[in-house]
Structure formats: C-alpha cells, structure tokens
Design an enzyme around this catalytic site. Sequence first.
Site, mmCIF file in Angstrom:
data_model
loop_
_atom_site.group_PDB
_atom_site.id
_atom_site.type_symbol
_atom_site.label_atom_id
_atom_site.label_comp_id
_atom_site.label_asym_id
_atom_site.label_seq_id
_atom_site.Cartn_x
_atom_site.Cartn_y
_atom_site.Cartn_z
ATOM 1 N N VAL A 196 -9.327 -1.304 -4.642
ATOM 2 C CA VAL A 196 -8.537 -2.501 -4.364
ATOM 3 C C VAL A 196 -7.670 -2.351 -3.118
ATOM 4 O O VAL A 196 -7.358 -1.255 -2.691
ATOM 5 C CB VAL A 196 -7.648 -2.872 -5.577
ATOM 6 C CG1 VAL A 196 -8.505 -3.187 -6.784
ATOM 7 C CG2 VAL A 196 -6.677 -1.747 -5.908
ATOM 8 N N GLU A 197 -7.288 -3.510 -2.571
ATOM 9 C CA GLU A 197 -6.450 -3.607 -1.361
ATOM 10 C C GLU A 197 -6.983 -2.744 -0.226
ATOM 11 O O GLU A 197 -6.246 -2.000 0.427
ATOM 12 C CB GLU A 197 -4.989 -3.264 -1.688
ATOM 13 C CG GLU A 197 -4.313 -4.333 -2.532
ATOM 14 C CD GLU A 197 -2.803 -4.220 -2.513
ATOM 15 O OE1 GLU A 197 -2.246 -3.733 -1.517
ATOM 16 O OE2 GLU A 197 -2.183 -4.625 -3.497
ATOM 17 N N GLY A 198 -8.267 -2.848 -0.004
ATOM 18 C CA GLY A 198 -8.912 -2.086 1.058
ATOM 19 C C GLY A 198 -9.639 -0.888 0.482
ATOM 20 O O GLY A 198 -9.004 0.081 0.082
ATOM 21 N N ARG A 220 0.829 -1.203 0.000
ATOM 22 C CA ARG A 220 0.000 0.000 0.000
ATOM 23 C C ARG A 220 0.868 1.260 0.000
ATOM 24 O O ARG A 220 0.518 2.261 -0.607
ATOM 25 C CB ARG A 220 -0.898 0.018 1.243
ATOM 26 C CG ARG A 220 -2.062 -0.959 1.213
ATOM 27 C CD ARG A 220 -3.027 -0.666 2.351
ATOM 28 N NE ARG A 220 -4.088 -1.653 2.422
ATOM 29 C CZ ARG A 220 -4.185 -2.596 3.343
ATOM 30 N NH1 ARG A 220 -3.264 -2.677 4.283
ATOM 31 N NH2 ARG A 220 -5.177 -3.451 3.348
#
Length: 800
Positions: free
Chosen positions: A497-499, A375
């Site tokens: 995406v990714e949270g 992230r």
Amino acid sequence: MNQINWNDTALIFSSFVILFMILAYSGILVWLVLVSTGLLATHFSLKIAIAFVLVITVLTLVIPALRRMVITNNIFKLIKKLKLLPTISDTEKEAINAGNVWVEREFFSGNPNLQRLAQELYPTPPPEVQAFLDNQVETVCAMASDWDIYQNKDLPPQVWEYLKKERFFGLMIPKEYGGLDFTPIAYSAVMAKLTSRSFTHVATVGVTNSLGPAKLLLRYGTQSQKAHYLPRLATGEDIPCFALTEPNAGSDAGSITSEGVVFKAEDGKLYLRLNWRKRYITLGTIATLLGLAFKLKDPQNYLHLGKDVGITCVLIDTKTEGVTINQRHDPMGVPFYNSPTTGHSVIVPVEQIIGGVKGAGQGWRMLMQCLAAGRGVTFPATAVGISGLVSRVTGAYSIIRKQFGLSIGKFEGVQEPLARIAGFTYILDALRLYTVGAVENGEQPPVVSAIAKYNSTELARQVVIDGMDIMGGAGICRGSRNLLANVYTAMPIAITVEGANILTRTLMVYGQGITRCHPYVYDEIQSLESEDFVAFDKAFWSHMGSIVGNGFRNLVLNITRGLFVKSPVYGDVARYYRKLAWASSTFACFTEYALIRYGGSLKRKEKLSGRFADFLSWMYIVTATLRRFEAEGSKEEDLPLVHWSMEYGFYQIQLAIEGITDNMLSWLPVSWLWKINAIGKMPDDKLGGKVAQILQKPSDTINRLTHSIYIPTNPDQALGRIEQAFKQVILAEPIWQKIKAGVKEGKLSKNKPLDLPESALKVGIINQQEFNTLRLAETLRQDAIQVNAFDVDVSKVIVQ
C-alpha cells in the site's frame, strides 16, 4: 631559454596533485593550487607558461561574464542538445515539490555535516500522551485479541464504540474541532502499540488519521469545510475513506480516468458530475464520507482555470445518488474493511472540492504532501509494533521450547535469526523516532519518507519470517495461542500500500532524491527549462567545483578509511561517524559519475537506481541508529545492539557499492578496489550471539527494545502466557544447574532425566521450595508450548 627538465616537471606535477588533494579536502579554492605550483617551478620558461595558464584560467573562470561567454554558453547548448540532464514531467514536479529537503541532502553533498546529523530532534511522547498510551490504548488492546477480531471478521462493536468515544479517529484533529490534537510522535506511539495487538487496528485507526479527508481538510480545507466535517470525523460520526487507486492507475496519477465535469444547473449554481471506478479503498464499505481524486474538466471554463483543470480532490456523502460501496475485498484474510467503489453521474456542488474552488487542480500536490508525511510516520510505527511483538514472542519461546534437552535458543542456528530480530527491532525504532522527529519539527521530507516506508516494511517482513522460522509448528497452527501467523499473512499489505515497495525503491528513493536532494541538479534543470543562462552558469560551476573537490576528498577518505574525519561524538561509536562520512563521499562520487555517463536516461536505469537507493537508505538508517544510542544516554548495555546494527548497516552499503561498481563500472576493471577496501562486513557470530541473548533473559535492555508494544499480564492471553512461562523458566535455571552438577558428581543418575528433580530433592541437592519452583516452571512451560486444535465434524469428512 633554459631547456625544460622533464624529471623536474614530473616532480612539480606530483607536488601539484598532492597539494591539490590537501587543499580540495580542506575546502580551499582550487585556483590557489595553481599559484603554489607556479612557485614550485625551477625553470623560468615553465614559470612563464604556468603564469600564462594561471592568468587565463583565473580571468575566464572568475569573471562571470567572460566565463559565460567563453565556456558556459557552449556547455549550455551541448547539455540541452544531448539531453544530459533528466526532464521532469508535471506529475514528477508535483511529487518533487511536495514537502522539502531535510538531512538527505547531506549525503548527496559528499561532505555531510555530522554534527547536524547527530543533533536532530529525537522525540519522546509527552506525559499526557504517555497517560493515553497507559490507559485508553491499553484498554482498547485488552478488549479484543487479534484472534477474536479474525473470528468476527471485524472489530467487535464495543471496540468500535470505545474508539469513537475516546477520539481515536481524531488523534490529530485540533481540540477546537473535538479531536485530541496529538502531534506526530503521539500518533506514532499510539499506532505502534495498537499494531502489536492487531494489524486490523492499524488499517482502521491509521487511515482515519493519515491519508484521508481529515488530513486533507486540516491542511487545505476551507473554514466552513473544517467546521462542518472535522467534529464529525473526530467523534466517528463520519467514517472517512479516500479513493485514489484505480485498475489502471496506481503510482501513476496521470493515468487516472475518474472524471468530473463542471456544469451550471437550472438554479444558476455550479456543480460537478462525477464518474469513477476505484479499488483498494480502506474503510470504503462502511464509509459515510468519501474523498475522491479525479481529473477535473471545465468545458465552459466556469472556474476560469482552463478546460483541463487537473487532478482535484472532492468530498462526497456516500449516500449521494450514484455512489456504490456495497462490495468488499479480501486482503489476505485480514479483516479490515477494504473495498472497491464506483460512482455514476454523481452530482455534488463545486464547494465540495477540498479547499473550495481555489483547490481545483491542486489535488496531486495535496496528496503528495500528505502521503510524504504519512509514509514517514504510519509505516515505521507499524513496523515497530510488529518487530517488538516478534522480539518478545521469539525470545521467550526460544527459552521455553526445548529440543534434545536444551532450550532451542542455545543452538547457534536459532541465535542467528534471533540476532536479526533484535538488531532490526533496535534499528526500526531508531528509524521511526528519527523520522518522526523531522515531521514533529515541521519538516516534510518525501525522500526520507520513502526511505522510511520501504525499509521499515522490508525489515519488519524479515523479522516476521525469522520469527516464523523459530516458532516452527507453533507458528503455522492458527488459533488464539498463535501470535505470528496473522501478522505473517498481513505483511504483504504493508509492503504494497501507498506505493508498492519495488517502485518505491527503484523510482522514488533515488529517482526523486537525485533531482531534489542533490545540491545542484535541480537548479541546473530549472535553469535549462527556463532558459535562465545566469542561474545555470552559477549552478553548473558550483557543481563542477564540488565534483573536483569531493573526488580528491574521496581519494583521501578511501586511503585513510575515514581515519581523520572529526566525529561529533567520542567513544565506541565515533568510528561509525567517520565511516558515514567516507560512505557519503563515495555515494556522491558514484552519483556524479552516473549523471555524467547516463545523463537524462539515468532515471530509467531502475536496477542501478535501486542499488543507489539501498546505499542512500542505509546511510540514513545508520544515522538514525547512532542518534538513538546518543539520545538514550549511550548505555553500555546497548552497545552489542549498536555494534551489530552498524556492522549490518555498513555491510548493506558495501553490497550496494559492489552492485554499483560491478554494473556501472564493468567496462573498467576496478571494482576489486572497493572489495579489498570494503567499508563493511557482516557482524561476526560472537557479536550475533550477544545480541540474541538480549532477547533470552528479562532485563531493562529488552524492555527498552520493546517499550512500544502492548504486553498483557493476564496468562489467559497468548503473550501473557508465554511471558509468565519465560520468567518462571529463567527463575528455575540456577536450580537446574545444581541438578546438573549433581549428575556430574555422580550423585544423580542421568538415565532418567524426567525423575531428576525428585531424585535431587531426596538426596538434598535441592530443597522443597526449589523443587516447587521447578515443577511450576515445567507446568507453565508445557502449557505455553501447546498449539490450538479444533474439533472436526466427522460427518463431513469424505474418505477416498
């Protein structure tokens, strides 16, 4: 005994308060103030009373055993009974313990070490990486335009082959396994440049280098796993994907239903029988190696880890019987591979667990640690590539596109979004490099990574929206000439995406931050859960001292507006460091009040948590931006960008403060105090105009601002065409000024503006060379503002 004079008592009390403020702000122990107060008393009876209170207080607070017996014991029981501190689930513990705490703790302390913040690593790519950017990355960007990729719904075959040949899928794999052994700053620089060419590059190259089998193997794989898989991943012989998300399990890992059961086969060896249903899996359709997160069950306890082992990660050859990867999602029309995958009674040896049997049940910890780094590196790099592209496109277009005889960039209405684009681009690269510097230095800060992911994607989204507004019709008509439409449609992917960003803001940034980054809360929670009375006593009273000291410090900072804070730098930006200290102190005070008022239920106050997240985020962003200015040599020509960024950042902090006080302190009508003594306001129009002009003329400043992106020189390419027209129009501008002067002097008639160059040439206002420059500029300008049009098959048009 003398009668107590209450006027004298009031004077003593006032002196006590003032002295307490000074001593607390200076960091001196509070009990010294009581001594000073006693010395100020003029009546013997008052001195005796204060001395008695002093002795009892000092003995009770300073002697740990006495303090624990008289006070702490009751506080300990009360906090547990009333649940004043939040409880932490096992999943939350894994997330909190993933990685470590970095500079974010400074802001929670209320008294940040400004010198440290100003000296953190701010990296630049080494020469060998710059050579890779100038050659291999430049080459692959030139091989296919974003429009070509969209038309083919995939990267062209020659691009796939080049990516494999040049080890783009093994950027961070060590050379001993056939990779390039790039560090995070190198990977970040590659991703930023690739993004500026096509978002599809990000999804394709990014996933193979961030969250995926390679990353997990590097950190947790066994030696035999590394030796077998990493060389194949580095060369693209194996294409990886990682299957985490399910229809009912996104951010909540505890809801994963994918399951693997340990069993012993007839050959006496242990295997896993796996069943899963996953979705949103990037590269899933074409993957040859699938990483899977699942819940591991061991009914016979073959692994000696219990029957419910927990979340585990395993590697699966996609050709294994029972694996299905024959479908594809359509994410906003962006042509990267993203797909669902299912598995029915898929059998693999237990040795396929990442890390071997020792890795069983460690999957969530593995994922959280890798996600934290991903992230903080991939998303800021993506945002920088996007914002740099939009800056070049809109800055040039605002000059070459004319309305009412003027470049649209001359209109204040256009300058306002241009200023945001330039300011956010400056901020985003600062955020990228400051954060990647931490990862480069071995840090793994999950809270900072969440801040970076959320804010970089949100700011980039605003940049794209502003860019589309400026481009107008040229922004919405898709085709090879349009550079922003595809980016515009792709932005929700980065947001999701990714949270998803909503959850990242309202749950992760402050929710994890207050537990993990607060100087005392995590220690208090742990000591409560473990019934460690001594540890709780130490943490609690240190916490109380911090609350009192920071409370008085914040009062001084509010009154003086941080005037007497020592800045680590001198000059124009020193005042922003002082404001940062003031902001941190306010943030810490609000945090303590929120803890006291809401206790364990604070994490469910998501609207409030979101405002605290904004407060924390912008303190971090301001820090990163200040660090950038110093790291780049404090160039005077960059000051408009710095001032705009600082004013915008502190205004966002002010909005967060108002949101917190209006809601958390609504029962106490004091929120007006923070409004009349505001810590920030929006940049004014004059400053915004200066920032907008940076994008409207060729200079070293705009080159530094957009240094990370791919800029083709070929005028057959969309950006190359706009750049060529932009430079020629700028070159022609002084010549137009001559013609306008001729009109004012009455030498030329303004009734026929299209004929002005010819008329100016005839009367000698300009020469033939200048006329040719004007004509070329107009030719290039007209070409650059055109949009694509496509033939229509008339036979298929139905007229109703």
